[in-house]
Each structure stands twice: as structure tokens, then as C-alpha cells.
Design an enzyme around this catalytic site. Structure first.
Site: not given
Length: 779
Positions: A576, A643, A647
Site C-alpha cells: 500500500a 496476492d 508481492k
């Protein structure tokens, strides 16, 4: 007072002549419309009592015009000589009209420029005999003392009395010739703009007037396309040292531009920018040219015979090639004469046939202060290169007053704006954003941009404009910047737009400092990154698909960003708003080597396992995470580990390891049935397997451990999976939706470098995208 034709009249006369030559009777309608326009002007300018005389003059003039066009029609031919005579009526009639109107107020006399200015018989662009012209003007002055002369511009006459013209824009030239012949104190050119500008205001909204400029600078700017002044105008007054003042008819109080020998010092290194469109490059090259004298002479003599003007010249130091710039309209004639001149060498294979490159333009930097000022060319090349404007050729005069670059005509607007920004607007850099996906994160981003626009301009010198917003259904565009307070309503009413159309929109608009901001999870959106990077459009991607795609594609996109001098940024792909990729890049760029990484990279999973204690169903906690915006639209991407695998893959690649997604081991904690069907079926299966999740929690708790979904990279291998960690582990105390990454490197071997903070949520993710936008903008 030198008078030009009424606006558009010359073009209309040319059109009528060509229509007549082609047998089109509509030339009569065109002449009728022109006559009515001139008669209406007479009625507006003169009182009724004074109108009959000028009405007779105009009526006779248009009768002559009709007779001339009838002759052209009968012959089916429009020669240069006849065209000059035809075009002359625009100035002849308008000047007589103005003379009559002025004469009603002050003593005035109409002076036929054909009796004052003598030229040769080169119809269309006649050359002036200055000595004869000066003598004729002085004689007229002696015969008409104390009167205002009203003179038609643009026209003259040869030794035989035939009407000639001085080139389009020649009314300014007429005025300069008269000023020089009369040794005037000043020559004023009254036009429709407030002087010469730092750039064409039709292309650059922040162009500003130039108060003072030298003759040489003005000549350079006008030669390279500054339409406010016809370039031959300067020479006559420069030779006599007569100041030339360009003023605005519609704003007479504006200072305008004063052209003189020694203008006041300007702090600007560059005085102005200008451009010429419709240009072609002609390349003559071949090994037979090397070391052989006379090739350049023969080339230019051939072009001169065809009356082709050369705008720009460059030659390679090896003498292998000569490149000249000419008007695009002259290319067919140039090819014919040059290929004929070098027919023997072409047949023998010693040189190649003349090769034209079309669709080009010249952009020129002009300024006296450029002399002996280092770095000007570097700033020019850097500014254009950062915006994907390729320079095809360059020429710099020995005076160092001009640097001319040849670029694609389609890039002129962007190039002029980029260079104006670089040399005249150092306080600001305009950045144009195309936002794809104004959903949860995208909406927060737009709100943050709206809030910070003024701060960015005042503190960072960035004028950030959102010029387009698109979702799956609608698109809105405004090159001046969308209103970030009302965009939701505007988007709802916007037209449809596919990804292909959105990409084409970005490319076709060709705005400087463009950035695509992809705030979607759409795999198809990532397919368009390469096409944009190749146009030097920066990419800021919240979308993880591209960076976690096949390694060859990832490497290609990184390479394209480097090759085309732009940015491909995706900080939010991993944590983020956390500076994880940025920190990793700083480590590797400074020579450190990453040996091991350990991380909790899913704010979603951390939130879920921090809030699941068996007191309420696991499915309910997951629904809460989705409701609070921590999960992907499909929560299975988070809970399956896919996910997180993406990453750690991205981090491994950024650390220099060419891993594929298949190389990342995913240790799933979900029963297989949870991954079947749609999202609602997923939640149903979570409820069915509640005992499984409770057992995982109880087993960890019994050993004094906590459940964390951990990503690991070590010795070139990557894996993700659920772990029960002891209190001594760095991730044990990780709370809420926080993420953490531990970098073990050569420099941080014993104690890792730790990046920790909120790893999910629309606000922090939007902030991470915002930060990438600033990085891209400050390249």
C-alpha cells in the site's frame, strides 16, 4: 500608412483564380461576395455624402477583377504573373477605402505602391531594387509634403510596370522599405497581438509578450515561424537602425515589442521559441561522396535551379551524407532535379537516390544570451527526451543565437510547451494525469489530489492536472484539467470508452509530462503499458498484474521505461503506502545485496488473523475485512495466498532475481472447496469449514503462538504460507492491518532493516499512488 487587404481577401482571390483556371463558374460568386463585403465596409467607415466616390472605385475594381478572371477562365491557365495581378486587388481596394475614410478627417493622399517600389520580374516573390525604390519614394515625398500617405502593402512593379508581389505578409515589408527610404524615426507594425511572444500563444497558454528584442533575434524568430512579423521586414530597418515597434490594434495601450539595435538586458537566456511546420528532410548519402569535393555545391545549385529554398542544413563529419530541410510542397521537384543531377553516381551505386522524410517540423530556440552560455543544448535535449520527442536533425548557427531541431510535426505542440516550461517557467512543471479506475482507492486519490493541488504548485513547482478519468463504462476528458470537485457526476454522464480507446486518447493528445495512473486490478489494462511507455508516458500502477506477469514482460516494461526516459512505478503493489520497493531500490542502487527477506505482506490476512479468536465465525471476520476495504474485490486472492505470492515475487525481482510466479511456493491454509464457485460460494464454504479454522487457531494458541501469513525469500527461493510464530519473532506483535518487511542484506546481516506500517486501506494505498505520481513527475 501601409494597408493590407481585408482579412481573408487574398486567399479568396487566389481561390477565385484557381476556380476560373479549372473551369469552375463559382469564381463569379466568390467575387460577388468580396464586392459586397467591401461595399459594406465603405458604408461603415464613411458618411453617406462621401460614399459615392469610393463606391465607384470599388465597383470599377471588381469589374476589372471579373474581367481578369473571365480571361483566366477562357485560357484555362493561371500564370504567376497573372496571379500577382489578381492578388494585388486586395490591397489596392482596401487601401483606397481607408484613404477615403481617413481623408474625411485629415489631409491624406493615396499612393500606389507600384509607383514607389521597384522589383525584378520574379512574380510571386519579387526582389526589391532598393536604390530605385529609395529614389522614387524621395521624389513622391517632395511632391506631397505634409500629407499622410495611404499605401497598399504587398504589391510593387517591375521595370515594365507589371504588378509584382513581395510574398505573403509583404505589407510589413512594404512598410519597412518605405521607412528605410524615408529615414523614419520609427516603424510601427499594428497587428492583432501585443507584440512578439515567447512562443505561439495558440500552442502555449502561458506565452508572454517580449518587451524588447534585437533585430537579429526578431529575424531568427520570424524566419522560424513567428507569424506576427514577416521576416524580410527587418532587413531594411536594421540597415538604417530604425526601431520597429509591434503594437496591438485591439489593445493600443499594451506596450508591444520594440525591436532595436540594443534592447534592454533580459534575464532569460532564451528570448523566444518558434516553429515551422510542413517540413521535409532530403538525405543525400553514399560512400561515393567521401573525400570528393563539389557534391554540396552541385546539390545546392540543383535546388536553386528549381527555386527551392533550403531551410536547414546538416552534414555528417564523415562526408557520407548531407541533409537539408525544405518545404514539404517542394519535395517532388527537389527529388526530380537532384536525382537528375546525380544520375551518373546513382546508376553507379556511389550514392543513393535522394531520400525524403516527410511529416516533420522545425522547433527553434532563439536568444542573444545563448552565446557562450553552456548547457542550453543539454537542457533542450533533456526536456524533449523526457517527453519522448525524438530529434531527427539539429543545426546551430556559428552566432550561437539559434538552435534548430527537426522533430515530428505531430510533436510540435508538446515540444514547444516542454521547452517553454524549461526556459521560461522554471517555477512550474505541468503534469497531466490519466486516471483509470476511480473506485475506492481511485476516488480517495482524486480527493487527495484536489486537496493538495495548491500545495504541489507552491511548494514543489508541480501543476498537477487530471485530464481524463475512465472506468469500465464511462470516460471524461478535459485538456485544461477536470474539476476534481464534480468529477463523479461528470463521469456518470460521460461517454463509453474501451481500454484501447483510452490508450489511443493518451497517445493522440500527446500532452507533455503525461502519466497513466492505473488504479484497477484489470489484467487487460496492463497489456497497454508497453505502448504508452514507448511514447514516454509514465506508468504509475496500483495494478499488480504487470509487475507479477511473466518475467520477460516485467523486464521488458522496465527496459522500455529506461529506454524511453520515463518511469514505471508500482510501489503500492507490495505494501500500500509503505516505502518497501523504494527502500529496496535504494539498497540495491547503493551496492548492497539482499540475501533474505521475511515479510507479512497482506494487510487483509493480518487483519483477519488478528481479529479471529474463535468467538465469532472465521467467515464473519473475512466479511468485516472486505466491508472495511482491506481485501481485493474477490477476497480469495488474499486468502488463497496468491496476492502475497505476487508481492514476494515482485520484491524478489526488484532485488535482482528473475523468478516466475510458478517458482513461488504457496502453502494454502484454505480447504480446496473454498476456492470453487463464486464469492458467495466461497463464504458458504468458509462457514462449512469453521472447525478447520478454529483448530488452526487453537493449536497455535496452545503453544503460545500467533497465526501470521508470512512471505519468505532465501537463497533465490520464495514461499508464502500460514505460520504459527513465537513471541520472539519480529512479526508476532504485528497488529491490525499492518505489514512488515525484514531485509537481511550484506550491510544488515545481523539486525535486519525493517519497514513497518499500515499495509491496507484505501487512504494509505491512495497515498502510495500519490507518492509515485510525484516521483514520476519529478524525473
Amino acid at each position: 500608412m501601409v494597408v493590407s487587404a481585408l482579412g481573408g481577401t487574398t486567399d479568396a482571390l487566389i481561390g477565385a483564380g484557381r476556380a476560373a483556371a479549372s473551369g469552375d463558374y463559382r469564381y463569379r460568386d466568390a467575387l460577388t461576395q468580396l464586392q459586397q463585403r467591401h461595399l459594406a465596409a465603405a458604408q461603415a467607415l464613411l458618411p453617406p455624402a462621401a460614399q459615392p466616390d469610393i463606391t465607384d472605385v470599388l465597383t470599377r475594381g471588381f469589374a476589372e477583377l471579373l474581367q481578369l478572371c473571365d480571361g483566366i477562365f477562357s485560357l484555362g491557365e493561371l500564370s504567376d504573373r497573372t496571379l500577382d495581378r489578381l492578388m494585388s486587388y486586395g490591397e489596392l481596394l482596401s487601401s483606397q477605402l481607408v484613404s477615403e475614410a481617413l481623408g474625411a478627417r485629415t489631409p491624406a493622399v493615396w499612393a500606389d505602391a507600384r509607383q514607389l517600389i521597384r522589383t525584378n520580374a520574379r512574380f510571386g516573390a519579387a526582389e526589391v531594387n532598393v536604390a530605385v525604390t529609395r529614389a522614387q519614394v524621395q521624389a513622391f515625398k517632395s511632391a506631397h509634403p505634409g500629407e499622410v500617405w495611404v499605401v497598399p502593402g504587398f504589391i510593387a512593379a517591375d521595370d515594365q510596370g507589371n504588378t509584382t508581389t513581395l510574398g505573403r505578409g509583404g505589407s510589413d515589408y512594404t512598410a519597412a522599405l518605405l521607412a528605410a527610404a524615408l529615414d523614419a524615426d520609427v516603424l510601427e507594425i499594428w497587428t492583432d497581438v501585443s507584440g512578439m511572444m515567447t512562443a505561439d500563444p495558440r500552442l502555449v497558454s502561458r506565452a508572454r509578450p517580449i518587451a524588447g528584442i534585437s533585430y537579429q533575434e526578431a529575424m531568427e524568430l520570424s524566419h522560424f515561424g513567428a507569424k506576427v512579423l514577416y521576416s524580410p521586414t527587418i532587413q531594411p530597418v536594421m540597415e538604417r537602425g530604425i526601431p520597429l515597434w509591434i503594437k496591438n490594434t485591439f489593445a493600443p495601450a499594451d506596450y508591444g515589442t520594440l525591436v532595436e539595435v540594443a534592447p534592454p538586458h533580459s534575464p532569460d537566456v532564451v528570448r523566444g521559441l518558434s516553429s515551422i511546420g510542413n517540413l521535409s528532410l532530403l538525405n543525400l548519402e553514399g560512400s561515393g561522396m567521401v573525400g570528393i569535393p563539389g557534391f554540396s555545391k552541385r546539390l545546392f545549385e540543383a535546388l536553386a535551379r528549381a527555386r527551392i529554398n533550403v531551410v536547414l542544413i546538416t552534414q555528417s563529419s564523415s562526408e557520407y551524407s548531407i541533409c537539408v530541410g525544405v518545404a514539404a510542397a517542394d519535395v517532388p521537384a527537389a527529388q526530380a532535379v537532384v536525382d537528375e543531377e546525380f544520375a551518373t553516381e546513382i546508376a553507379g551505386g556511389r550514392i543513393a537516390p535522394l531520400r525524403p522524410e516527410n511529416g516533420l517540423a522545425i522547433v527553434a530556440l532563439v536568444g542573444e544570451n545563448m552565446k557562450n552560455h553552456p548547457g542550453i543544448s543539454g537542457r533542450l535535449f533533456g526536456a524533449l527526451g523526457q517527453n519522448g520527442v525524438n530529434i531527427r536533425a539539429i543545426a546551430q548557427g556559428s552566432s550561437e543565437r539559434n538552435i534548430s531541431t527537426v522533430i515530428r510535426a505531430a510533436d510540435v505542440r508538446k515540444a514547444i510547451n516542454v521547452l517553454h516550461e524549461a526556459f521560461f517557467e522554471p517555477a512550474y512543471k505541468q503534469v497531466n494525469l490519466y486516471v483509470l479506475g476511480p473506485g475506492n482507492v481511485g476516488g480517495k486519490l482524486l480527493a487527495q489530489l484536489a486537496q493538495q493541488q495548491q500545495h504541489l504548485q507552491q511548494q514543489l513547482g508541480l501543476q498537477v492536472r487530471v485530464v481524463a478519468i475512465a472506468n469500465r463504462r464511462h470516460c471524461i476528458v478535459d485538456e485544461n484539467g477536470l474539476d476534481l470537485a464534480t468529477w463523479p457526476a461528470a463521469l456518470a454522464a460521460g461517454g463509453p470508452c474501451t481500454l484501447e480507446e483510452f490508450t489511443e486518447l493518451i497517445v493522440s493528445r500527446n500532452l507533455r509530462n503525461s502519466i497513466l495512473v492505473d488504479v484497477t486490478a484489470n489484467p487487460a489494462a496492463a497489456d497497454h503499458y508497453a505502448a504508452l511507455l514507448e511514447k514516454s508516458v509514465a506508468i504509475v500502477a496500483c495494478n499488480k498484474v504487470a509487475a507479477s506477469s511473466a518475467y520477460a514482460n516485467y523486464a521488458r516494461l522496465k527496459g522500455l521505461a529506461q529506454d524511453f526516459n520515463t518511469r514505471f512505478l508500482f510501489e503500492t503493489n507490495v505494501g500500500a503506502g509503505l516505502p518497501i520497493i523504494g527502500t529496496l531500490s535504494d539498497l540495491t542502487r547503493s551496492g548492497d545485496v539482499v540475501r533474505r527477506m521475511e515479510a507479512v505482506l497482506s494487510g487483509t490476512l493480518n487483519f483477519v488473523f488478528n481479529n479471529y479468536d474463535g468467538s465469532r465465525p472465521f467467515a464473519e471476520v473475512v466479511r468485516q475485512a472486505q466491508a472495511e476495504g482491506y481485501t481485493e474485490p474477490d477476497p480469495r486472492l488474499d486468502l488463497s495466498g496468491t496476492d502475497v505470492a505476487r508481492k514476494i515475487l515482485i520484491l524478489a525481482r526488484e532485488a535482482g532475481h528473475p523468478l516466475e510466479m510458478s517458482d513461488v511456493q504457496i502453502e494454502s491454509f484454505l480447504p480446496a472447496s473454498c476456492l470453487e464457485g463464486d464469492v458467495e460460494a466461497f463464504y458458504e464454504q468458509l462457514a462449512v469449514h469453521e472447525a478447520h479454522f478454529r483448530a488452526l487457531y487453537d493449536a497455535a494458541t496452545a503453544e503460545g503462538k500467533r497465526l501470521k501469513f508470512v512471505a519468505r525469500f532465501n537463497d533465490g527461493a520464495a514461499a508464502v504460507g500460514l505460520q504459527a510464530v513465537l513471541p520472539s519473532h519480529d512479526v508476532y506483535e504485528l497488529r491490525g492491518k499492518d505489514n512488515i518487511v525484514l531485509f537481511y542484506t550484506d550491510r544488515y546481516a545481523e539486525q535486519p532493516l525493517v519497514v513497518k506500517g499500515a499495509g491496507a486501506g484505501a487512504e494509505v494505498t491512495a497515498a502510495g499512488v500519490f507518492a509515485d505520481i510525484i516521483r514520476a513527475a519529478r524525473l
